[in-house]
Design an enzyme around this catalytic site. Structure first.
Site, PDB file in Angstrom:
ATOM      1  N   ARG A 158      -8.036  -0.784   5.231  1.00  0.00           N
ATOM      2  CA  ARG A 158      -7.211   0.226   4.567  1.00  0.00           C
ATOM      3  C   ARG A 158      -5.874  -0.367   4.128  1.00  0.00           C
ATOM      4  NH1 ARG A 158      -7.096   5.901   7.541  1.00  0.00           N
ATOM      5  NH2 ARG A 158      -5.858   6.227   5.684  1.00  0.00           N
ATOM      6  N   ARG A 181      -4.580  10.709   4.703  1.00  0.00           N
ATOM      7  CA  ARG A 181      -3.556  11.751   4.758  1.00  0.00           C
ATOM      8  C   ARG A 181      -2.591  11.675   3.575  1.00  0.00           C
ATOM      9  NH1 ARG A 181      -2.634  14.043   9.179  1.00  0.00           N
ATOM     10  NH2 ARG A 181      -0.490  14.334   8.534  1.00  0.00           N
ATOM     11  N   CYS A 212      -4.216  12.885  13.319  1.00  0.00           N
ATOM     12  CA  CYS A 212      -4.778  11.541  13.150  1.00  0.00           C
ATOM     13  C   CYS A 212      -4.556  10.751  14.420  1.00  0.00           C
ATOM     14  CB  CYS A 212      -4.225  10.883  11.895  1.00  0.00           C
ATOM     15  SG  CYS A 212      -2.866   9.782  12.095  1.00  0.00           S
ATOM     16  N   ILE A 250       8.787   7.288  16.582  1.00  0.00           N
ATOM     17  CA  ILE A 250       8.366   8.009  15.369  1.00  0.00           C
ATOM     18  C   ILE A 250       7.090   8.814  15.611  1.00  0.00           C
ATOM     19  CG2 ILE A 250       7.791   7.782  12.902  1.00  0.00           C
ATOM     20  CD1 ILE A 250      10.580   6.707  13.440  1.00  0.00           C
ATOM     21  N   ARG A 288       1.149  14.603  13.032  1.00  0.00           N
ATOM     22  CA  ARG A 288       1.522  14.357  11.635  1.00  0.00           C
ATOM     23  C   ARG A 288       1.376  15.575  10.719  1.00  0.00           C
ATOM     24  NH1 ARG A 288      -0.763   8.829   9.507  1.00  0.00           N
ATOM     25  NH2 ARG A 288       1.081   8.957   8.218  1.00  0.00           N
ATOM     26  N   PRO A 289       2.118  16.634  11.002  1.00  0.00           N
ATOM     27  CA  PRO A 289       2.070  17.803  10.116  1.00  0.00           C
ATOM     28  C   PRO A 289       2.763  17.514   8.780  1.00  0.00           C
ATOM     29  CG  PRO A 289       3.793  18.080  11.756  1.00  0.00           C
ATOM     30  CD  PRO A 289       3.099  16.781  12.088  1.00  0.00           C
ATOM     31  N   ASP A 300       5.458   0.783  11.783  1.00  0.00           N
ATOM     32  CA  ASP A 300       4.243   0.104  11.304  1.00  0.00           C
ATOM     33  C   ASP A 300       4.174  -1.356  11.746  1.00  0.00           C
ATOM     34  OD1 ASP A 300       3.440   2.424  10.131  1.00  0.00           O
ATOM     35  OD2 ASP A 300       3.900   1.831   8.071  1.00  0.00           O
ATOM     36  N   ASP A 306       4.600  20.141   7.394  1.00  0.00           N
ATOM     37  CA  ASP A 306       5.410  21.358   7.284  1.00  0.00           C
ATOM     38  C   ASP A 306       6.708  21.135   6.507  1.00  0.00           C
ATOM     39  OD1 ASP A 306       5.920  19.735   9.610  1.00  0.00           O
ATOM     40  OD2 ASP A 306       7.370  21.243  10.255  1.00  0.00           O
ATOM     41  N   LEU A 307       7.296  19.943   6.637  1.00  0.00           N
ATOM     42  CA  LEU A 307       8.573  19.698   5.955  1.00  0.00           C
ATOM     43  C   LEU A 307       8.372  19.568   4.445  1.00  0.00           C
ATOM     44  CD1 LEU A 307      10.142  17.181   8.526  1.00  0.00           C
ATOM     45  CD2 LEU A 307      10.444  19.664   8.402  1.00  0.00           C
ATOM     46  N   LYS A 347       0.835  -1.213   0.000  1.00  0.00           N
ATOM     47  CA  LYS A 347       0.000   0.000   0.000  1.00  0.00           C
ATOM     48  C   LYS A 347       0.868   1.260   0.000  1.00  0.00           C
ATOM     49  CE  LYS A 347      -1.591   1.600   4.089  1.00  0.00           C
ATOM     50  NZ  LYS A 347      -1.286   2.998   4.425  1.00  0.00           N
ATOM     51  N   ASN A 348       1.843   1.309   0.905  1.00  0.00           N
ATOM     52  CA  ASN A 348       2.607   2.548   1.054  1.00  0.00           C
ATOM     53  C   ASN A 348       3.593   2.792  -0.089  1.00  0.00           C
ATOM     54  OD1 ASN A 348       1.181   3.150   3.299  1.00  0.00           O
ATOM     55  ND2 ASN A 348       2.792   2.596   4.773  1.00  0.00           N
TER      56      ASN A 348
HETATM   57  C1  EPZ Z   1       4.597   7.073   6.215  1.00  0.00           C
HETATM   58  O1  EPZ Z   1       3.838   8.123   6.779  1.00  0.00           O
HETATM   59  C2  EPZ Z   1       3.670   5.885   6.111  1.00  0.00           C
HETATM   60  N1  EPZ Z   1       2.554   6.228   5.258  1.00  0.00           N
HETATM   61  C3  EPZ Z   1       3.199   5.478   7.513  1.00  0.00           C
HETATM   62  O2  EPZ Z   1       2.412   4.310   7.403  1.00  0.00           O
HETATM   63  C4  EPZ Z   1       4.425   5.168   8.380  1.00  0.00           C
HETATM   64  O3  EPZ Z   1       4.008   4.880   9.696  1.00  0.00           O
HETATM   65  C5  EPZ Z   1       5.366   6.371   8.389  1.00  0.00           C
HETATM   66  O4  EPZ Z   1       5.711   6.748   7.033  1.00  0.00           O
HETATM   67  C6  EPZ Z   1       6.663   6.105   9.143  1.00  0.00           C
HETATM   68  O5  EPZ Z   1       7.311   5.000   8.589  1.00  0.00           O
HETATM   69  C7  EPZ Z   1       2.693   6.161   3.926  1.00  0.00           C
HETATM   70  O6  EPZ Z   1       3.742   5.834   3.396  1.00  0.00           O
HETATM   71  C8  EPZ Z   1       1.511   6.480   3.096  1.00  0.00           C
HETATM   72  P1  EPZ Z   1       6.616  10.492   8.171  1.00  0.00           P
HETATM   73  P2  EPZ Z   1       4.376   9.619   6.740  1.00  0.00           P
HETATM   74  O7  EPZ Z   1       6.441  11.775   7.434  1.00  0.00           O
HETATM   75  O8  EPZ Z   1       5.218   9.801   5.551  1.00  0.00           O
HETATM   76  C9  EPZ Z   1       6.955  13.905  11.477  1.00  0.00           C
HETATM   77  C10 EPZ Z   1       0.527   2.952   7.876  1.00  0.00           C
HETATM   78  O9  EPZ Z   1       0.031   2.446   8.906  1.00  0.00           O
HETATM   79  N2  EPZ Z   1       6.773  14.870  10.389  1.00  0.00           N
HETATM   80  O10 EPZ Z   1       7.775   9.642   7.829  1.00  0.00           O
HETATM   81  O11 EPZ Z   1       3.218  10.507   6.927  1.00  0.00           O
HETATM   82  C11 EPZ Z   1       5.720  13.034  11.718  1.00  0.00           C
HETATM   83  O12 EPZ Z   1       4.754  13.692  12.492  1.00  0.00           O
HETATM   84  C12 EPZ Z   1       1.039   4.363   7.875  1.00  0.00           C
HETATM   85  O13 EPZ Z   1       0.590   2.346   6.792  1.00  0.00           O
HETATM   86  C13 EPZ Z   1       6.784  16.227  10.660  1.00  0.00           C
HETATM   87  O14 EPZ Z   1       6.931  16.644  11.798  1.00  0.00           O
HETATM   88  O15 EPZ Z   1       5.281   9.634   8.025  1.00  0.00           O
HETATM   89  C14 EPZ Z   1       6.313  11.813  12.361  1.00  0.00           C
HETATM   90  O16 EPZ Z   1       6.504  12.039  13.716  1.00  0.00           O
HETATM   91  C15 EPZ Z   1       0.756   5.084   9.132  1.00  0.00           C
HETATM   92  N3  EPZ Z   1       6.602  17.095   9.623  1.00  0.00           N
HETATM   93  C16 EPZ Z   1       7.673  11.684  11.670  1.00  0.00           C
HETATM   94  O17 EPZ Z   1       7.947  12.976  11.096  1.00  0.00           O
HETATM   95  C17 EPZ Z   1       6.433  16.680   8.334  1.00  0.00           C
HETATM   96  O18 EPZ Z   1       6.289  17.518   7.440  1.00  0.00           O
HETATM   97  C18 EPZ Z   1       7.742  10.656  10.542  1.00  0.00           C
HETATM   98  O19 EPZ Z   1       6.598  10.799   9.713  1.00  0.00           O
HETATM   99  C19 EPZ Z   1       6.440  15.314   8.070  1.00  0.00           C
HETATM  100  C20 EPZ Z   1       6.612  14.413   9.125  1.00  0.00           C
END
Ligand code: EPZ
Length: 434
Positions: free
Chosen positions: A398, A93, A117, A328, A122-123, A306, A125-126, A22-23
């Protein structure tokens, strides 16, 4: 709303095939926006989140069709609406993944800002800061991100403050059609990022360094269409392997990639499991009582967040204590209280869970709160004595394709019960009245 009913205590044996991830599939679908020709997708899993992404692309004007060989075709040549509405983004998201490609292709985009969520704030901003560094003007108003770059995106050197998977994917896609070179430092190294880079390269993009923490994208004028292949779902794979272990069984997952699951396989081996791998299969089996091992979630190649809930379920029945740290997401322990209701001994201290192994879990009515927490509850239920009813299973749908069918192949007693059946049986859960 459906529930899943599991009669636990049966050791699972046999072999199941991994689905497409999926991801990985979600960003792969978003890349179609960049292509000047149709993109043909192989091994796309049939899941709710995938349907949401297809609906989103169709909303933007893409032609989205399945052919008679179950391949998905996406043709964005007539797409003319670079927007992602709240109604779709609020259900998933990962819809934010269209922002980079839309901006690269249309030089403007309007995408609903995802809300918080269940697992954390999960912002994005980056993602936004990276696009600004590439020359975009971004404003957030009325819940929407509006981004514009009338002269087109320009290559930039972006250093992520924190590793972000979809942030890396979003900016990598944006950079494909940007002018000049983009360097993404502290980039995510997840296999899904590599899958996206491979697919983009096959369509004409110039990308190197994926799989390391520095990705370099040299902008090209256009990318063409072609075939795109989704990797095996490593999280689904590990979930079925854990199902074998937690029930005292022996499970093999075929069409999987052992290299993507090294951290997980190391941990279960350390816990005492037998692990065997081939080119595209993994077998895990018990060889005596598993022992508790400590685990911290980390970005790839560390132990994936995950899989934290599933691993915790396994540790609930291990012979000793284990300390599990979630690094995370700030709120990814929602399964803990439900596991405790099934007889687990878990103490929470902030982002750390101390799990003391118990000799048995007992079936109970429990509630799924997010996708992977639900998977943890399914695993606990498979091992528990008696019946477990897991409500709110739309979370599971999902991310797990045909989960009941696959678990049944392994010997599990599992069925889906619809709301009306629950009502007839007099078991009507609060969430099902909402
Ligand atoms: C991806 O989410 C996956 N989703 C998530 O899978 C997975 O848990 C996560 O990566 C971590 O491996 C998809 O690939 C669609 P991140 P993502 O940005 O990209 C912070 C599942 O169950 N952050 O790597 O949204 C954030 O809050 C899902 O299949 C910021 O602060 O995760 C988190 O603490 C759930 N600002 C950390 O970084 C930003 O702009 C890592 O999040 C972006 C992220």
């Amino acid at each position: 709303m459906d529930s899943i009913v599991i009669h636990g205590g049966i050791p699972l044996h046999g072999s199941v095939e991994a689905s497409g991830a999926k991801n990985a599939a979600l960003p792969l679908l978003a890349l179609a926006i960049l292509a000047d020709e149709p993109v043909i997708y192989h091994r796309i899993p049939h899941l709710q989140d995938i349907s949401t992404m297809m609906t989103l692309l169709a909303y933007q004007g893409a032609d989205v069709t399945f052919d008679d060989q179950n391949r998905l075709h996406i043709d964005c040549r007539n797409a003319d609406k670079p927007e992602a509405p709240y109604e779709l983004v609020k259900t998933m998201r990962a819809s934010a993944l269209v922002l980079g490609p839309l901006l690269a292709k249309f030089r403007r985009a309007k995408v609903s800002l995802p809300g918080g969520c269940a697992i954390g704030a999960r912002p994005i901003d980056l993602h936004l800061r990276g696009l600004e560094a590439m020359g975009a003007t971004i404003s957030v108003e009325h819940g929407y991100v509006t981004a514009e770059v009338p002269d087109g995106l320009k290559g930039a050197h972006i250093v992520f403050e924190q590793v972000t998977v979809t942030g890396t994917e979003n900016l990598m896609m944006a950079a494909v059609l940007a002018e000049g070179e983009t360097i993404l430092d502290r980039a995510a190294r997840e296999p899904e990022v590599v899958n996206l880079a491979d697919a983009l390269r096959a369509l004409g993009a110039d990308i190197s360094g994926d799989g390391t923490d520095r990705i370099v994208v040299r902008g090209v004028k256009s990318i063409h269409g072609g075939d795109v292949f989704t990797i095996a779902d490593r999280i689904e794979t590990a979930t079925y392997l854990t199902a074998g272990l937690i029930t005292g069984g022996d499970v093999t997952v075929t069409r999987s990639n052992p290299a993507d699951l090294q951290a997980f396989l190391r941990k279960v081996e350390q816990a005492g499991a037998l692990v065997e791998i081939g080119d595209d299969w993994i077998r895990c089996a018990v060889q005596g009582q598993l022992q508790g091992v400590n685990m911290n979630t980390m970005p790839h190649p560390g132990f994936p967040t995950d899989l934290q809930a599933q691993f915790m379920a396994l540790m609930c029945l291990a012979g000793d204590s284990s300390i599990i740290r979630e690094t995370i997401f700030e709120n990814r322990f929602m399964h803990v209280q439900e596991l405790i209701r099934m007889g687990a001994n878990i103490q929470l201290d902030g982002h750390t869970a101390i799990v003391k192994g118990v000799s048995k879990l007992s079936g109970a009515p429990v509630m799924a709160t997010d996708l992977r927490a639900s998977a943890g509850l399914v695993l606990a239920a498979l091992a528990a004595e008696g019946e477990t009813v897991i409500s709110r299973v739309y979370h599971i749908d999902r991310g797990y394709e045909r989960i009941e069918e696959k678990l049944r192949i392994l010997g599990a007693h599992i069925e889906r019960r619809s709301e009306s059946e629950n009502f007839v049986r007099g078991v009507r859960f609060v969430d099902e009245q909402q």
